[in-house]
Design a protein around this motif. Structure first.
Motif, PDB file in Angstrom:
ATOM      1  N   TYR A 161       1.051  -1.185  -0.357  1.00 27.52           N
ATOM      2  CA  TYR A 161      -0.078   0.184  -0.192  1.00 27.52           C
ATOM      3  C   TYR A 161       0.935   1.339  -0.678  1.00 27.52           C
ATOM      4  CZ  TYR A 161      -2.594   3.762   2.065  1.00 27.52           C
ATOM      5  OH  TYR A 161      -2.858   4.839   2.517  1.00 27.52           O
ATOM      6  N   LEU A 162       1.320   1.073   0.942  1.00 27.51           N
ATOM      7  CA  LEU A 162       2.717   1.764   0.729  1.00 27.51           C
ATOM      8  C   LEU A 162       3.717   3.188   0.039  1.00 27.51           C
ATOM      9  CD1 LEU A 162       3.783   1.728   4.576  1.00 27.51           C
ATOM     10  CD2 LEU A 162       1.954   3.220   3.766  1.00 27.51           C
ATOM     11  N   LEU A 163       4.597   1.657  -0.539  1.00 30.82           N
ATOM     12  CA  LEU A 163       5.482   1.578  -2.208  1.00 30.82           C
ATOM     13  C   LEU A 163       4.835   2.884  -2.978  1.00 30.82           C
ATOM     14  CD1 LEU A 163       6.451  -1.989  -1.960  1.00 30.82           C
ATOM     15  CD2 LEU A 163       8.100   0.653  -0.560  1.00 30.82           C
ATOM     16  N   PRO A 164       3.873   2.502  -3.510  1.00 34.10           N
ATOM     17  CA  PRO A 164       3.516   2.915  -4.516  1.00 34.10           C
ATOM     18  C   PRO A 164       3.158   5.204  -3.855  1.00 34.10           C
ATOM     19  CG  PRO A 164       2.274   1.431  -4.179  1.00 34.10           C
ATOM     20  CD  PRO A 164       2.438   1.633  -3.071  1.00 34.10           C
ATOM     21  N   GLN A 165       3.255   5.849  -2.794  1.00 37.19           N
ATOM     22  CA  GLN A 165       2.398   6.414  -2.322  1.00 37.19           C
ATOM     23  C   GLN A 165       4.153   7.317  -2.900  1.00 37.19           C
ATOM     24  OE1 GLN A 165      -0.193   6.595   0.471  1.00 37.19           O
ATOM     25  NE2 GLN A 165      -0.557   5.178   0.106  1.00 37.19           N
ATOM     26  N   VAL A 166       5.435   6.416  -2.301  1.00 34.92           N
ATOM     27  CA  VAL A 166       6.244   7.056  -1.629  1.00 34.92           C
ATOM     28  C   VAL A 166       7.119   8.068  -2.551  1.00 34.92           C
ATOM     29  CG1 VAL A 166       6.154   6.411   0.976  1.00 34.92           C
ATOM     30  CG2 VAL A 166       7.805   5.929  -1.064  1.00 34.92           C
ATOM     31  N   ASP A 167       7.998   9.148  -2.462  1.00 34.65           N
ATOM     32  CA  ASP A 167       8.946   9.636  -3.411  1.00 34.65           C
ATOM     33  C   ASP A 167      10.522   8.644  -3.011  1.00 34.65           C
ATOM     34  OD1 ASP A 167       7.281  11.203  -4.451  1.00 34.65           O
ATOM     35  OD2 ASP A 167       7.518  12.107  -2.382  1.00 34.65           O
ATOM     36  N   ALA A 168      10.634   7.933  -1.840  1.00 38.11           N
ATOM     37  CA  ALA A 168      12.086   7.113  -2.036  1.00 38.11           C
ATOM     38  C   ALA A 168      11.716   6.975  -0.589  1.00 38.11           C
ATOM     39  CB  ALA A 168      13.451   8.881  -1.358  1.00 38.11           C
ATOM     40  N   VAL A 169      12.477   5.292  -0.204  1.00 36.95           N
ATOM     41  CA  VAL A 169      12.656   4.671   0.631  1.00 36.95           C
ATOM     42  C   VAL A 169      13.969   4.288   1.171  1.00 36.95           C
ATOM     43  CG1 VAL A 169      12.069   2.093   1.090  1.00 36.95           C
ATOM     44  CG2 VAL A 169      10.544   3.311  -0.368  1.00 36.95           C
ATOM     45  N   VAL A 170      14.387   4.587   2.707  1.00 37.22           N
ATOM     46  CA  VAL A 170      15.701   4.538   2.806  1.00 37.22           C
ATOM     47  C   VAL A 170      15.729   3.486   3.496  1.00 37.22           C
ATOM     48  CG1 VAL A 170      16.787   5.348   5.103  1.00 37.22           C
ATOM     49  CG2 VAL A 170      15.780   6.909   3.590  1.00 37.22           C
ATOM     50  N   VAL A 171      16.228   2.835   3.362  1.00 37.45           N
ATOM     51  CA  VAL A 171      17.132   0.788   3.685  1.00 37.45           C
ATOM     52  C   VAL A 171      17.493   0.683   5.430  1.00 37.45           C
ATOM     53  CG1 VAL A 171      17.445  -1.308   3.735  1.00 37.45           C
ATOM     54  CG2 VAL A 171      16.168  -0.241   1.519  1.00 37.45           C
ATOM     55  N   LEU A 172      16.476   0.962   6.355  1.00 32.55           N
ATOM     56  CA  LEU A 172      17.850   0.794   7.879  1.00 32.55           C
ATOM     57  C   LEU A 172      17.595  -0.483   8.062  1.00 32.55           C
ATOM     58  CD1 LEU A 172      16.700   4.630   8.413  1.00 32.55           C
ATOM     59  CD2 LEU A 172      19.019   3.795   7.569  1.00 32.55           C
TER      60      LEU A 172
END
Length: 302
Positions: free
Chosen positions: A177-188
């Motif tokens: 649900y979230l991934l199509p909405q965000v401009d960046a993904v930060v993997v931590l």
């Protein structure tokens, strides 16, 4: 204090600054000195698995304390009954600064301007704003919170994702649900059986076209082949401080992939490391001597 603690340190020796704040009476032993039969604390040298293995086979250790946030490399070597603690909190500031730097560099196309500069080209272009962007933090421990603190003043909307649900925090089940909405993904994320390969083809395909992927966690959390495909097709751009494999071989295609910024696992390396490590270690050893609960005890792999 009713107990004395001996601390086995790594070799080459850490700077004296790291253990200058230890409680009085604590014995510091280095790996290039005769090893004791027992040690209350062992600080394994990061990435030197064979050295750590030898110590843990020959010295009866009560607590293994890493100065790294990730413990995937030491977990397989841990004898039964030994308490493992990680260095969460020591690297929050530099890793959060790396995330801010990389996010702005990608967003403002700094690599493109460097290339134009090298070619002597005057190449103006309209640049996007960081203000108003939505950034998903995949991993919301102490580093994730430090990233949030630094990005919010830019007007960024933060969507934190953690293993367990709590108010205002999403879980991995929400990613489709979230991934199509965000401009960046930060993997931590740390590397565990559950996180290995989590950022795969399906994950990348759900990201918004043109979105940014930043990895400051562990390289194998991201499927390298899937990322190369997404980069080659121009679906995402990426900043990687960690890779799979690591170190990245000189002939690896990631070096030449379009839209990628690579740094050699330096996000946590900073001039302030020894100062922060000294404060952490002094507090941790003090807790042990006083019989108080230790910080950052590793449970369920991290």
């Amino acid at each position: 204090m009713g107990r004395k603690a001996s601390v086995v340190m790594l070799s080459p020796k850490l700077r004296e600054e790291v253990f200058a704040l230890l409680p009085e009476g604590v014995e510091v032993r280095h790996l290039d000195e005769p090893w004791p039969k027992t040690a209350d604390f062992f600080l394994p040298p990061f990435g030197q698995e064979e050295v750590a293995r030898q110590v843990l086979e020959r010295v009866e250790v009560k607590v293994v304390q890493t100065l790294s946030a990730g413990v995937d490399w030491i977990l397989p070597l841990l004898p039964p009954g030994v308490v493992l603690c990680d260095g969460s909190g020591i690297h929050d500031v530099p890793v959060a600064e790396w995330v801010g730097m990389s996010l702005l560099a990608l967003l403002k196309d700094l690599p493109g301007f460097f290339q134009a500069q090298g070619e002597g080209r005057w190449a103006p272009k309209v640049l996007p704003d960081l203000e108003g962007k939505r950034v998903l933090l995949l991993g919301y421990g102490s580093i994730g919170k430090a990233v949030e603190e630094r990005l919010k003043p830019f007007g960024v909307e933060i969507l934190p994702v953690a293993r367990h649900a709590r108010p205002g925090v999403y879980t991995p089940q929400d990613l489709p649900y979230l991934l199509p909405q965000v401009d960046a993904v930060v993997v931590l994320l740390p590397l565990t059986p559950e996180t290995r390969g989590l950022v795969d083809r399906e994950f990348l395909s759900r990201m918004k076209p043109g979105a940014l992927l930043l990895n400051a966690g562990r390289g194998p959390v991201v499927d390298t082949e899937a990322l190369l495909e997404a980069l080659g097709e121009g679906r995402v751009r990426a900043a990687l401080d960690v890779t799979d494999p690591e170190p990245l071989p000189p002939d690896h295609p990631l070096w030449r992939a379009p839209g990628v910024l690579i740094t050699p696992h330096v996000a946590g390396l900073s001039q302030g490391f020894h100062r922060r490590a000294a404060r952490f270690l002094a507090d941790q050893v003090g807790r042990y001597l006083r019989g108080e609960p230790l910080r950052n005890v590793v449970l369920e792999g991290y």
